[in-house]
Design an enzyme around this catalytic site. Sequence first.
Site, PDB file in Angstrom:
ATOM      1  N   THR A   1       0.862  -1.183   0.000  1.00  0.00           N
ATOM      2  CA  THR A   1       0.000   0.000   0.000  1.00  0.00           C
ATOM      3  C   THR A   1       0.895   1.229   0.000  1.00  0.00           C
ATOM      4  OG1 THR A   1      -1.627  -1.254   1.249  1.00  0.00           O
ATOM      5  CG2 THR A   1      -1.877   1.153   1.239  1.00  0.00           C
TER       6      THR A   1
ATOM      7  N   GLU B   1      -5.782 -10.743   6.998  1.00  0.00           N
ATOM      8  CA  GLU B   1      -5.050 -11.740   7.775  1.00  0.00           C
ATOM      9  C   GLU B   1      -6.068 -12.659   8.441  1.00  0.00           C
ATOM     10  OE1 GLU B   1      -2.233  -9.886  10.417  1.00  0.00           O
ATOM     11  OE2 GLU B   1      -1.462  -8.639   8.795  1.00  0.00           O
TER      12      GLU B   1
ATOM     13  N   PHE C   1     -18.660  -4.962   9.314  1.00  0.00           N
ATOM     14  CA  PHE C   1     -17.929  -3.833   9.915  1.00  0.00           C
ATOM     15  C   PHE C   1     -18.835  -2.918  10.744  1.00  0.00           C
ATOM     16  CE2 PHE C   1     -15.000  -5.579   7.013  1.00  0.00           C
ATOM     17  CZ  PHE C   1     -13.757  -5.321   7.564  1.00  0.00           C
ATOM     18  N   LEU C   2     -19.914  -3.491  11.249  1.00  0.00           N
ATOM     19  CA  LEU C   2     -20.791  -2.727  12.138  1.00  0.00           C
ATOM     20  C   LEU C   2     -20.811  -3.350  13.527  1.00  0.00           C
ATOM     21  CD1 LEU C   2     -23.998  -1.618  10.158  1.00  0.00           C
ATOM     22  CD2 LEU C   2     -22.039  -0.247  10.877  1.00  0.00           C
TER      23      LEU C   2
ATOM     24  N   CYS D   1      -2.898  -2.312   8.931  1.00  0.00           N
ATOM     25  CA  CYS D   1      -3.400  -1.573   7.763  1.00  0.00           C
ATOM     26  C   CYS D   1      -4.273  -0.374   8.122  1.00  0.00           C
ATOM     27  CB  CYS D   1      -4.167  -2.509   6.844  1.00  0.00           C
ATOM     28  SG  CYS D   1      -3.068  -3.686   6.043  1.00  0.00           S
TER      29      CYS D   1
ATOM     30  N   ARG E   1       0.595  -5.662  15.433  1.00  0.00           N
ATOM     31  CA  ARG E   1       0.865  -4.283  15.020  1.00  0.00           C
ATOM     32  C   ARG E   1      -0.359  -3.403  15.279  1.00  0.00           C
ATOM     33  NH1 ARG E   1       3.435  -5.411   9.140  1.00  0.00           N
ATOM     34  NH2 ARG E   1       2.016  -7.191   9.276  1.00  0.00           N
TER      35      ARG E   1
HETATM   36  N1  LIG Z   1      -0.971  -7.438   6.350  1.00  0.00           N
HETATM   37  C1  LIG Z   1      -2.098  -7.246   5.683  1.00  0.00           C
HETATM   38  O1  LIG Z   1      -3.152  -7.765   6.034  1.00  0.00           O
HETATM   39  C2  LIG Z   1      -2.114  -6.372   4.458  1.00  0.00           C
HETATM   40  C3  LIG Z   1      -3.262  -6.349   3.643  1.00  0.00           C
HETATM   41  C4  LIG Z   1      -3.273  -5.539   2.518  1.00  0.00           C
HETATM   42  C5  LIG Z   1      -2.170  -4.757   2.209  1.00  0.00           C
HETATM   43  N2  LIG Z   1      -1.074  -4.782   3.010  1.00  0.00           N
HETATM   44  C6  LIG Z   1       0.091  -3.978   2.626  1.00  0.00           C
HETATM   45  O2  LIG Z   1       1.085  -4.846   2.107  1.00  0.00           O
HETATM   46  C7  LIG Z   1       2.392  -4.377   2.453  1.00  0.00           C
HETATM   47  C8  LIG Z   1       3.148  -5.476   3.197  1.00  0.00           C
HETATM   48  O3  LIG Z   1       2.483  -5.723   4.408  1.00  0.00           O
HETATM   49  P1  LIG Z   1       2.850  -6.991   5.303  1.00  0.00           P
HETATM   50  O4  LIG Z   1       1.858  -7.019   6.397  1.00  0.00           O
HETATM   51  O5  LIG Z   1       3.026  -8.189   4.443  1.00  0.00           O
HETATM   52  O6  LIG Z   1       4.282  -6.530   5.871  1.00  0.00           O
HETATM   53  P2  LIG Z   1       5.318  -7.406   6.719  1.00  0.00           P
HETATM   54  O7  LIG Z   1       6.005  -6.465   7.602  1.00  0.00           O
HETATM   55  O8  LIG Z   1       4.651  -8.611   7.267  1.00  0.00           O
HETATM   56  O9  LIG Z   1       6.349  -7.934   5.621  1.00  0.00           O
HETATM   57  C9  LIG Z   1       7.229  -7.103   4.924  1.00  0.00           C
HETATM   58  C10 LIG Z   1       8.475  -7.915   4.587  1.00  0.00           C
HETATM   59  O10 LIG Z   1       9.279  -7.142   3.698  1.00  0.00           O
HETATM   60  C11 LIG Z   1      10.653  -7.374   4.024  1.00  0.00           C
HETATM   61  N3  LIG Z   1      11.459  -6.288   3.453  1.00  0.00           N
HETATM   62  C12 LIG Z   1      11.588  -5.003   3.886  1.00  0.00           C
HETATM   63  N4  LIG Z   1      12.408  -4.324   3.071  1.00  0.00           N
HETATM   64  C13 LIG Z   1      12.799  -5.183   2.095  1.00  0.00           C
HETATM   65  C14 LIG Z   1      13.631  -5.060   0.947  1.00  0.00           C
HETATM   66  N5  LIG Z   1      14.207  -3.904   0.626  1.00  0.00           N
HETATM   67  N6  LIG Z   1      13.812  -6.156   0.182  1.00  0.00           N
HETATM   68  C15 LIG Z   1      13.237  -7.334   0.483  1.00  0.00           C
HETATM   69  N7  LIG Z   1      12.425  -7.502   1.541  1.00  0.00           N
HETATM   70  C16 LIG Z   1      12.218  -6.443   2.340  1.00  0.00           C
HETATM   71  C17 LIG Z   1      10.645  -7.438   5.533  1.00  0.00           C
HETATM   72  O11 LIG Z   1      11.824  -8.083   6.000  1.00  0.00           O
HETATM   73  C18 LIG Z   1       9.358  -8.212   5.809  1.00  0.00           C
HETATM   74  O12 LIG Z   1       9.586  -9.610   5.894  1.00  0.00           O
HETATM   75  C19 LIG Z   1       2.173  -3.099   3.266  1.00  0.00           C
HETATM   76  O13 LIG Z   1       2.250  -1.994   2.412  1.00  0.00           O
HETATM   77  C20 LIG Z   1       0.759  -3.263   3.787  1.00  0.00           C
HETATM   78  O14 LIG Z   1       0.139  -2.034   4.028  1.00  0.00           O
HETATM   79  C21 LIG Z   1      -1.013  -5.581   4.120  1.00  0.00           C
END
Ligand SMILES: NC(=O)c1ccc[n+]([C@@H]2O[C@H](COP(=O)([O-])OP(=O)(O)OC[C@H]3O[C@@H](n4cnc5c(N)ncnc54)[C@H](O)[C@@H]3O)[C@@H](O)[C@H]2O)c1
Length: 447
Positions: free
Chosen positions: A117, A151, A245-246, A256, A323
């Site tokens: 995101t 998640e 969501f209510l 997020c 988080r």
């Molecule tokens: N978690 C969710 O439910 C969810 C849902 C929709 C969107 N998102 C979006 O997706 C993105 C990722 O979220 P997440 O929850 O998977 O994050 P996370 O923190 O679980 O995972 C991110 C991973 O990226 C790795 N990383 C960081 N810098 C790096 C680099 N330069 N090269 C390679 N790896 C690197 C980290 O070591 C980590 O393992 C975010 O932007 C989040 O907003 C998350």
Amino acid sequence: MVGAGYVGLVTSACFADLGNRVICIDIDADRIAALQRGRIPIFEPGLDEMVERNASAQRLAFTTDYGAGVAGAEFVFIAVGTPSGAAGEADMRYSEAAARSIAQSATGPLTIVNKSTMPIGAGDTITNIVRQELSEPYPFHVVCNPEFLREGSAIGDFFNPDRIVLGANDREAAERVADLYRPLGAPMLITDMRTAEMVKYASNAFLAAKISFINEIAGICERLGADVTQVAQGMGYDRRIGRSFLDAGLGYGGSCFPKDVRALEYMASIHGSHPQLLRAVMEINRDVRRSVIQKLRGVFGGLDGQVVGVLGLAFKPNTDDLRDAPSLEIVHLLQTEGATVRAFDPAAMDHAKRTLSNVYFASDPYDMARGCDAIVLVTEWNEFKELDMARVADVMRSRVLLDGRNIYDPDEMARRGFRYIGMGREDRHADLPVDLHVGDSAMSRTG
Ligand SMILES: NC(=O)c1ccc[n+]([C@@H]2O[C@H](COP(=O)([O-])OP(=O)(O)OC[C@H]3O[C@@H](n4cnc5c(N)ncnc54)[C@H](O)[C@@H]3O)[C@@H](O)[C@H]2O)c1
């Protein structure tokens, strides 16, 4: 796939399951080493089996080496974290570093897919970085493909998405990414880059707004003697509103909603917009966490010397993700008010032990309840709905139950001897006698 977190790992495994060859890159060497040994670093139902099956079939591999991951790849997805920066902006440090590494490791034409995101305009930023860093002027395109998985049900969400959104300044590049998703048969929306980026922020802000809306209504219900759970039911039958969501409760958390609402508010405000609604959404969410203290103080007078059990720590059920979890702030507030905290969560205990201090981490809910003056249900894990509440009541010092997610029946809890306090429900049993343990300092404070 760059990033082996909640999004990158699930998306890698699911794309591999569709028959693609996926190499997942992460800079976290311990994480990659664990994955190479078949250990899944996150709790996500069904993920370990899917990773193992696809790794055995040689469709899924893990590496810290960008060269090995990017060389020869047609598509490179960026799925690294975009946490909140100091002013609430989305911190692009990890995405920009990933873009640089991808460009430096490219060996031919490439389609880069922004799945993280990223703020509106990030597609242009990533494009500029890649253009500057490519060792040879290979043709490349950047496509925005926001992720909507939840998640706890991430695999199901991947295979049955409500929609696939793709944003690009080059239609053909978006169509190439669309082809990857065609087997899912989901509706697809192809837009320009900035519009796709905004779809993600607007969607999360809207869902957060629904939660804060019902929490505001809950606060009013408490004062006026209505029951918000039935109000939500009555509203939800209206198809224009919908039931999801209510659920009034202790508000949203996680990786997020909090950061994305904050980032949208930040973007809006620095571009001259006045995002009043987004600000109210955040303020209501903050206040609802604090309401725990206020409600317990209403019972005990003060919390100094009280023992409080926190049932559920993960930001929602079926994940170990802490988080921005409401539990973290609630534990902190309880401790600040002088309470001793005992806690239990079915999945998030390891993370919690690294994050929280001066907390007794119980082996199960009954162990947690031992000696408690009050229990605060923070995360609505299914297994908490089935607790033997007589056994819980037996081991408590005072029987106060603050049901932060409205999962228990108030009358039944009153019958079991609890002083039951819900969210947005009239406190009908407030006058029933409960054997309260009121600590000395609390007594002196209330006179
Ligand atoms: N978690 C969710 O439910 C969810 C849902 C929709 C969107 N998102 C979006 O997706 C993105 C990722 O979220 P997440 O929850 O998977 O994050 P996370 O923190 O679980 O995972 C991110 C991973 O990226 C790795 N990383 C960081 N810098 C790096 C680099 N330069 N090269 C390679 N790896 C690197 C980290 O070591 C980590 O393992 C975010 O932007 C989040 O907003 C998350």
